[in-house]
Design an enzyme around this catalytic site. Structure first.
Site, PDB file in Angstrom:
ATOM      1  N   CYS A  64     -10.098   6.185  -3.784  1.00  0.00           N
ATOM      2  CA  CYS A  64     -11.105   6.374  -4.604  1.00  0.00           C
ATOM      3  C   CYS A  64     -12.081   5.162  -3.906  1.00  0.00           C
ATOM      4  O   CYS A  64     -12.807   5.841  -2.521  1.00  0.00           O
ATOM      5  CB  CYS A  64     -11.105   6.088  -5.990  1.00  0.00           C
ATOM      6  SG  CYS A  64     -11.118   4.094  -6.027  1.00  0.00           S
TER       7      CYS A  64
ATOM      8  N   ARG B 277      -9.386   3.459  -9.978  1.00  0.00           N
ATOM      9  CA  ARG B 277      -8.642   4.741 -10.223  1.00  0.00           C
ATOM     10  C   ARG B 277      -7.104   4.684  -9.604  1.00  0.00           C
ATOM     11  O   ARG B 277      -6.090   4.480  -9.832  1.00  0.00           O
ATOM     12  CB  ARG B 277      -9.603   5.461  -9.956  1.00  0.00           C
ATOM     13  CG  ARG B 277     -10.518   6.490 -11.171  1.00  0.00           C
ATOM     14  CD  ARG B 277     -11.745   7.367 -10.646  1.00  0.00           C
ATOM     15  NE  ARG B 277     -12.347   7.104  -9.578  1.00  0.00           N
ATOM     16  CZ  ARG B 277     -13.319   7.593  -8.944  1.00  0.00           C
ATOM     17  NH1 ARG B 277     -12.830   8.684  -9.067  1.00  0.00           N
ATOM     18  NH2 ARG B 277     -14.235   6.502  -8.073  1.00  0.00           N
TER      19      ARG B 277
ATOM     20  N   ASP C 113     -14.963   9.130 -12.830  1.00  0.00           N
ATOM     21  CA  ASP C 113     -14.920   7.744 -12.135  1.00  0.00           C
ATOM     22  C   ASP C 113     -15.515   7.465 -13.727  1.00  0.00           C
ATOM     23  O   ASP C 113     -16.195   6.601 -14.650  1.00  0.00           O
ATOM     24  CB  ASP C 113     -16.214   7.855 -11.439  1.00  0.00           C
ATOM     25  CG  ASP C 113     -16.371   6.494 -10.951  1.00  0.00           C
ATOM     26  OD1 ASP C 113     -16.153   5.564 -11.279  1.00  0.00           O
ATOM     27  OD2 ASP C 113     -17.432   6.384 -10.229  1.00  0.00           O
TER      28      ASP C 113
HETATM   29  P1  4NP Z   1     -13.595   3.093  -8.731  1.00  0.00           P
HETATM   30  O1  4NP Z   1     -14.338   3.018  -9.743  1.00  0.00           O
HETATM   31  O2  4NP Z   1     -13.822   4.386  -7.093  1.00  0.00           O
HETATM   32  O3  4NP Z   1     -12.114   4.293  -9.135  1.00  0.00           O
HETATM   33  O4  4NP Z   1     -12.883   2.267  -7.937  1.00  0.00           O
HETATM   34  C1  4NP Z   1     -15.525   2.942  -9.051  1.00  0.00           C
HETATM   35  C2  4NP Z   1     -15.711   0.805  -9.115  1.00  0.00           C
HETATM   36  C3  4NP Z   1     -17.098   0.795  -8.917  1.00  0.00           C
HETATM   37  C4  4NP Z   1     -17.730   1.617  -8.224  1.00  0.00           C
HETATM   38  C5  4NP Z   1     -17.863   3.057  -8.374  1.00  0.00           C
HETATM   39  C6  4NP Z   1     -16.612   3.241  -8.991  1.00  0.00           C
HETATM   40  N1  4NP Z   1     -19.450   0.759  -7.398  1.00  0.00           N
HETATM   41  O5  4NP Z   1     -19.918   1.538  -8.108  1.00  0.00           O
HETATM   42  O6  4NP Z   1     -19.562  -0.261  -7.297  1.00  0.00           O
END
Ligand code: 4NP
Length: 164
Positions: free
Chosen positions: A10, A16, A127
């Site tokens: 992800c 995710r 997300d």
């Molecule tokens: P992930 O979610 O891609 O599902 O781990 C996110 C975690 C952090 C961020 C964005 C999405 N961020 O912008 O820090």
């Protein structure tokens, strides 16, 4: 026999893909396939390298009987395309970012994870980072469905016998 290696991807590797990692790993164990299939996860971005999964992800996982406490975030690298067999992306941005670092002729096959989710019309795992706890419940529903389908697919492709 060389292990089949599966990498969940992800953006941050704290929401995710760790959920997908934990669920798919649990499916592998439940079917007695730990000696045949290895699971890992990574993020296309490096913002959270070394961090544990988001507490909301750990809580929803734990509510459903999965343990994400040992996982730590890392960033996807070009070399992963040589050492993994299947790389599964959660959304279209992840897919494009992964494609950009995919070496020519690489070993790994790159897939959208939700290609394997039966009975879910969505094609992206949304997300959940900036939303509320409901987002994590929905991610978990999608991830469980896709994990079942992915395991079926890998078992068919590699003629693996499940113990249960
Ligand atoms: P992930 O979610 O891609 O599902 O781990 C996110 C975690 C952090 C961020 C964005 C999405 N961020 O912008 O820090």
């Amino acid at each position: 026999m060389q292990k089949i290696r599966v990498l969940m991807v992800c953006l941050g590797n704290i929401c995710r893909s760790p959920m997908a990692h934990g669920v798919f790993q649990a499916r592998v164990r439940a079917h007695g396939l730990e000696s045949a299939i290895e699971v890992d996860s990574a993020g296309t971005a490096g913002y959270h390298v070394g961090a544990r999964p988001d507490p909301r992800a750990r809580e929803e996982a734990s509510r459903r009987g999965y343990d994400l406490d040992q996982l730590r975030a890392r960033q996807l690298e070009a070399d992963d395309f040589e050492t993994f067999d299947y790389i599964l992306t959660m959304d279209e941005a992840n897919y494009r970012n992964a494609q950009q670092i995919q070496p020519n002729g690489a070993r790994a096959r790159l897939h959208r994870f939700l290609e394997f989710a039966q009975d879910h019309p969505e094609r992206e795992v949304p997300d959940p980072y900036y939303g509320g706890p409901d987002g994590f419940v929905h991610v978990m529903d999608l991830v469980e469905a896709a994990s079942d389908g992915l395991l079926d697919h890998i078992c068919r492709e590699h003629a693996l016998e499940r113990v249960s």
